[in-house]
Design a protein around this motif. Structure first.
Motif, PDB file in Angstrom:
ATOM      1  N   ASP A 194      51.420  43.120  32.854  1.00 32.90           N
ATOM      2  CA  ASP A 194      50.114  43.506  32.293  1.00 32.90           C
ATOM      3  C   ASP A 194      48.998  43.058  33.244  1.00 32.90           C
ATOM      4  OD1 ASP A 194      48.247  44.468  30.505  1.00 32.90           O
ATOM      5  OD2 ASP A 194      48.484  42.859  29.040  1.00 32.90           O
ATOM      6  N   THR A 195      49.144  41.848  33.791  1.00 28.17           N
ATOM      7  CA  THR A 195      48.160  41.367  34.774  1.00 28.17           C
ATOM      8  C   THR A 195      48.088  42.313  35.954  1.00 28.17           C
ATOM      9  OG1 THR A 195      48.418  39.032  34.265  1.00 28.17           O
ATOM     10  CG2 THR A 195      47.736  39.538  36.486  1.00 28.17           C
ATOM     11  N   TRP A 196      49.268  42.658  36.450  1.00 37.92           N
ATOM     12  CA  TRP A 196      49.335  43.534  37.622  1.00 37.92           C
ATOM     13  C   TRP A 196      48.656  44.883  37.319  1.00 37.92           C
ATOM     14  CZ3 TRP A 196      51.534  48.076  39.280  1.00 37.92           C
ATOM     15  CH2 TRP A 196      51.762  48.194  40.656  1.00 37.92           C
ATOM     16  N   CYS A 197      48.868  45.402  36.097  1.00 39.43           N
ATOM     17  CA  CYS A 197      48.242  46.675  35.711  1.00 39.43           C
ATOM     18  C   CYS A 197      46.719  46.528  35.621  1.00 39.43           C
ATOM     19  CB  CYS A 197      48.784  47.165  34.357  1.00 39.43           C
ATOM     20  SG  CYS A 197      50.476  47.738  34.446  1.00 39.43           S
ATOM     21  N   HIS A 198      46.237  45.447  34.975  1.00 38.41           N
ATOM     22  CA  HIS A 198      44.776  45.251  34.910  1.00 38.41           C
ATOM     23  C   HIS A 198      44.198  45.287  36.320  1.00 38.41           C
ATOM     24  CE1 HIS A 198      45.387  42.750  30.984  1.00 38.41           C
ATOM     25  NE2 HIS A 198      45.296  44.036  30.725  1.00 38.41           N
ATOM     26  N   CYS A 199      44.892  44.604  37.245  1.00 40.83           N
ATOM     27  CA  CYS A 199      44.375  44.484  38.611  1.00 40.83           C
ATOM     28  C   CYS A 199      44.461  45.824  39.348  1.00 40.83           C
ATOM     29  CB  CYS A 199      45.143  43.408  39.378  1.00 40.83           C
ATOM     30  SG  CYS A 199      44.925  41.768  38.687  1.00 40.83           S
ATOM     31  N   ALA A 200      45.558  46.562  39.153  1.00 32.90           N
ATOM     32  CA  ALA A 200      45.711  47.867  39.814  1.00 32.90           C
ATOM     33  C   ALA A 200      44.612  48.818  39.327  1.00 32.90           C
ATOM     34  CB  ALA A 200      47.094  48.452  39.496  1.00 32.90           C
ATOM     35  N   ALA A 250      57.461  29.731  39.567  1.00 33.26           N
ATOM     36  CA  ALA A 250      57.058  31.118  39.298  1.00 33.26           C
ATOM     37  C   ALA A 250      56.277  31.189  37.991  1.00 33.26           C
ATOM     38  CB  ALA A 250      58.289  32.024  39.228  1.00 33.26           C
ATOM     39  N   ARG A 251      56.703  30.428  36.973  1.00 29.93           N
ATOM     40  CA  ARG A 251      55.981  30.443  35.698  1.00 29.93           C
ATOM     41  C   ARG A 251      54.579  29.853  35.860  1.00 29.93           C
ATOM     42  NH1 ARG A 251      58.017  27.271  32.514  1.00 29.93           N
ATOM     43  NH2 ARG A 251      59.981  26.732  33.504  1.00 29.93           N
ATOM     44  N   ALA A 252      54.465  28.836  36.704  1.00 31.90           N
ATOM     45  CA  ALA A 252      53.130  28.253  36.946  1.00 31.90           C
ATOM     46  C   ALA A 252      52.240  29.277  37.658  1.00 31.90           C
ATOM     47  CB  ALA A 252      53.258  26.982  37.771  1.00 31.90           C
ATOM     48  N   SER A 253      52.808  29.978  38.664  1.00 33.21           N
ATOM     49  CA  SER A 253      52.033  30.989  39.401  1.00 33.21           C
ATOM     50  C   SER A 253      51.578  32.106  38.480  1.00 33.21           C
ATOM     51  CB  SER A 253      52.907  31.658  40.469  1.00 33.21           C
ATOM     52  OG  SER A 253      52.903  30.944  41.637  1.00 33.21           O
ATOM     53  N   LEU A 254      52.502  32.580  37.630  1.00 32.38           N
ATOM     54  CA  LEU A 254      52.157  33.716  36.779  1.00 32.38           C
ATOM     55  C   LEU A 254      51.075  33.327  35.768  1.00 32.38           C
ATOM     56  CD1 LEU A 254      52.800  36.681  36.294  1.00 32.38           C
ATOM     57  CD2 LEU A 254      54.506  35.994  34.599  1.00 32.38           C
ATOM     58  N   MET A 255      51.107  32.064  35.341  1.00 34.11           N
ATOM     59  CA  MET A 255      50.089  31.614  34.383  1.00 34.11           C
ATOM     60  C   MET A 255      48.701  31.631  35.039  1.00 34.11           C
ATOM     61  SD  MET A 255      50.466  28.449  31.789  1.00 34.11           S
ATOM     62  CE  MET A 255      51.090  29.362  30.401  1.00 34.11           C
ATOM     63  N   VAL A 256      48.645  31.250  36.300  1.00 33.84           N
ATOM     64  CA  VAL A 256      47.364  31.275  37.012  1.00 33.84           C
ATOM     65  C   VAL A 256      46.943  32.731  37.273  1.00 33.84           C
ATOM     66  CG1 VAL A 256      46.178  30.623  39.141  1.00 33.84           C
ATOM     67  CG2 VAL A 256      47.753  29.009  38.041  1.00 33.84           C
ATOM     68  N   ALA A 257      47.909  33.569  37.675  1.00 34.95           N
ATOM     69  CA  ALA A 257      47.595  34.982  37.932  1.00 34.95           C
ATOM     70  C   ALA A 257      47.012  35.633  36.678  1.00 34.95           C
ATOM     71  CB  ALA A 257      48.857  35.730  38.369  1.00 34.95           C
ATOM     72  N   SER A 258      47.599  35.327  35.533  1.00 34.92           N
ATOM     73  CA  SER A 258      47.129  35.915  34.275  1.00 34.92           C
ATOM     74  C   SER A 258      45.685  35.485  33.990  1.00 34.92           C
ATOM     75  CB  SER A 258      48.057  35.469  33.141  1.00 34.92           C
ATOM     76  OG  SER A 258      47.607  35.940  31.902  1.00 34.92           O
ATOM     77  N   TYR A 259      45.429  34.207  34.199  1.00 38.06           N
ATOM     78  CA  TYR A 259      44.077  33.666  33.967  1.00 38.06           C
ATOM     79  C   TYR A 259      43.062  34.352  34.905  1.00 38.06           C
ATOM     80  CZ  TYR A 259      40.290  30.191  34.095  1.00 38.06           C
ATOM     81  OH  TYR A 259      39.068  29.572  34.067  1.00 38.06           O
ATOM     82  N   LEU A 260      43.428  34.482  36.193  1.00 41.85           N
ATOM     83  CA  LEU A 260      42.512  35.125  37.148  1.00 41.85           C
ATOM     84  C   LEU A 260      42.348  36.612  36.825  1.00 41.85           C
ATOM     85  CD1 LEU A 260      43.749  33.582  40.551  1.00 41.85           C
ATOM     86  CD2 LEU A 260      41.874  32.794  39.086  1.00 41.85           C
ATOM     87  N   GLY A 261      43.471  37.261  36.516  1.00 43.82           N
ATOM     88  CA  GLY A 261      43.450  38.708  36.262  1.00 43.82           C
ATOM     89  C   GLY A 261      42.695  39.072  34.995  1.00 43.82           C
ATOM     90  N   GLY A 262      42.580  38.116  34.065  1.00 50.00           N
ATOM     91  CA  GLY A 262      41.832  38.373  32.828  1.00 50.00           C
ATOM     92  C   GLY A 262      40.391  38.777  33.116  1.00 50.00           C
ATOM     93  N   SER A 263      39.883  38.395  34.304  1.00 51.08           N
ATOM     94  CA  SER A 263      38.507  38.741  34.673  1.00 51.08           C
ATOM     95  C   SER A 263      38.319  40.256  34.771  1.00 51.08           C
ATOM     96  CB  SER A 263      38.153  38.105  36.022  1.00 51.08           C
ATOM     97  OG  SER A 263      39.051  38.595  37.017  1.00 51.08           O
ATOM     98  N   SER A 264      39.427  40.993  34.951  1.00 49.71           N
ATOM     99  CA  SER A 264      39.305  42.449  35.133  1.00 49.71           C
ATOM    100  C   SER A 264      39.789  43.218  33.908  1.00 49.71           C
ATOM    101  CB  SER A 264      40.117  42.885  36.363  1.00 49.71           C
ATOM    102  OG  SER A 264      41.499  42.683  36.116  1.00 49.71           O
ATOM    103  N   ALA A 265      40.202  42.478  32.844  1.00 46.41           N
ATOM    104  CA  ALA A 265      40.851  43.153  31.709  1.00 46.41           C
ATOM    105  C   ALA A 265      39.937  44.154  31.002  1.00 46.41           C
ATOM    106  CB  ALA A 265      41.378  42.119  30.710  1.00 46.41           C
TER     107      ALA A 265
END
Ligand code: NAD
Ligand code: ZN
Length: 370
Positions: A194-200, A250-265
């Motif tokens: 979902d993060t990846w989609c928001h960002c794409a 990987a779980r730590a990275s994805l948690m940060v990615a989700s937080y950053l990606g939320g800016s574009s949701a």
């Protein structure tokens, strides 16, 4: 000009232990806990709930609707009357995936704003600040922990839409990757993407700013690392081989990615309107619906779709096919209507002439590919 304000965070393994301190200023008042039904409230409850607090186990068998949120608010008010308390909670804590965090935000909004959940679906309709609210994700990907929206399905109106407002953002988030260790593999991939989609969608859309560009770029890199197997792990090889995208780093990275990606949701494009159609009409969960939509929208996102495909293969995740086979005219028409109702993201993706591109025939054709 844009003015962003990502919620302050506590991050890292064991971060959940910061909750009592974060709630200190709200005591001796009571706290409303909204927790995904996966977690127990029994003697093994991992959260610092105190006597006098009120707890709700949020049933996320289905994603939240305006009715499910209204029902929680009504039942909470009844409980208060039962206990002879009329004071609102001093804090709301939402612990779970996007469904629970969005429920917590929506309930908080309705505690200080009159009316029902459906009254606030749209942009800038929430007028009053909410009580202090904390988000604690237990799945990474939706970005609900940092976004300024909470998404609810409204079956009566045939749409899935957020309450988009500055008051729909958490005041504080607790990012503890230990909490995501139990997420089933497929759910982990669907929600993570979902993060990846928001960002794409953000990247391919017209609505940009340099600050969000930077956050989104980093979130994309981190998703690639997690799902493409390129995280800079410090873990034993045998652990990586078994857990792959779900190993600790990987779980730590994805948690940060989700937080950053939320800016574009709130600045999506084509994937989310089609995903909302699948969710509203066929009840397909958000993360999975996005994945299916990416594959079907190959004409618009060819490079993204190719890279999505590679990540999916690398994680060994299969997607269902034939979701729209055998649907009757009425169902296809409802899919069409619940997609094109999302004018804002469709304009972001295709410009003012989006209706000329996304004709009824084209939308039907895209759904039939799924
Ligand atoms: P979810 O919250 O719907 O949860 C999916 C399943 O995972 C549930 O069965 C839940 O019980 C289970 N689960 C949760 N945590 C778990 C854990 N740690 N271990 C095991 N199982 C666990 O999933 P999601 O993908 O995070 O959220 C989807 C929702 O988020 C949708 O309603 C979508 O519309 C919304 N969303 C919101 C935003 C936003 O900015 N507010 C953005 C995107 C999506
Ligand atoms: Zn999403």
């Amino acid at each position: 000009m844009i003015s962003g304000s990502m919620p302050p965070y506590v991050f890292g393994s064991g971060a959940i232990r910061a909750l009592p301190d974060l709630l200190k200023k709200r005591r001796p008042g009571w706290v409303l806990w909204l927790v995904d039904h996966f977690f127990s409230f029994g003697s093994d409850c991992p959260f610092p709930v105190r006597s006098g607090d009120t707890m709700f186990s949020v049933d996320t068998t289905f994603e939240p609707t305006v009715e499910s949120v209204d029902a929680i608010v009504v039942s909470m008010r009844e409980k208060l009357v039962e206990h002879g308390t009329y004071d609102p909670p001093r804090a709301v804590v939402g612990i779970g995936g996007g469904s629970t965090m969005d429920t917590a935000k929506a309930v908080s909004i309705l505690l200080t704003n009159p009316g029902k959940a459906a009254d606030y679906q749209g942009w800038d309709l929430v007028k009053e600040p909410t009580v202090y609210k904390i988000g604690v994700p237990t799945i990474s990907g939706t970005g609900s922990e940092s976004s300024s929206t909470c998404v609810l399905t409204n079956h009566e109106k045939g749409l899935k839409l957020g309450m988009n407002s500055p008051f729909s953002r958490f005041d504080q988030v607790v990012l503890d990757p230990d909490l995501t260790a139990t997420v089933p593999r497929e759910q982990y991939f669907h929600s993570g993407m979902d993060t990846w989609c928001h960002c794409a969608e953000y990247t391919m859309g017209a609505d940009h700013d340099a600050m969000t560009d930077a956050l989104v770029q980093q979130a994309i890199n981190m998703c690639r690392g997690v799902f493409g197997g390129f995280v800079n792990h410090n873990e034993p090889d045998e652990d990586l081989a078994v857990r792959g995208m779900q190993c600790d780093s990987a779980r730590a990275s994805l948690m940060v990615a989700s937080y950053l990606g939320g800016s574009s949701a709130a600045r999506t494009g084509l994937i989310h309107p089609f995903s909302a159609g699948l969710g509203t009409v066929l009840g397909v969960r958000h993360g999975l619906a996005n994945c299916v939509a990416v594959e079907a929208l190959r004409d618009w996102y060819p490079a993204w779709r190719q890279s999505f495909h590679a990540l999916r293969e690398s994680c060994g995740i299969e997607l269902p096919t034939g979701l729209c086979d055998g649907l009757d005219y009425d169902q296809m028409e409802r899919l069409y209507q619940s997609t094109v109702i999302h004018e804002k993201p469709l304009r972001n993706a295709l410009g003012d002439g989006w209706r000329d591109v996304l004709t009824r025939e084209k939308v039907y054709e895209i759904f039939r590919r799924m």
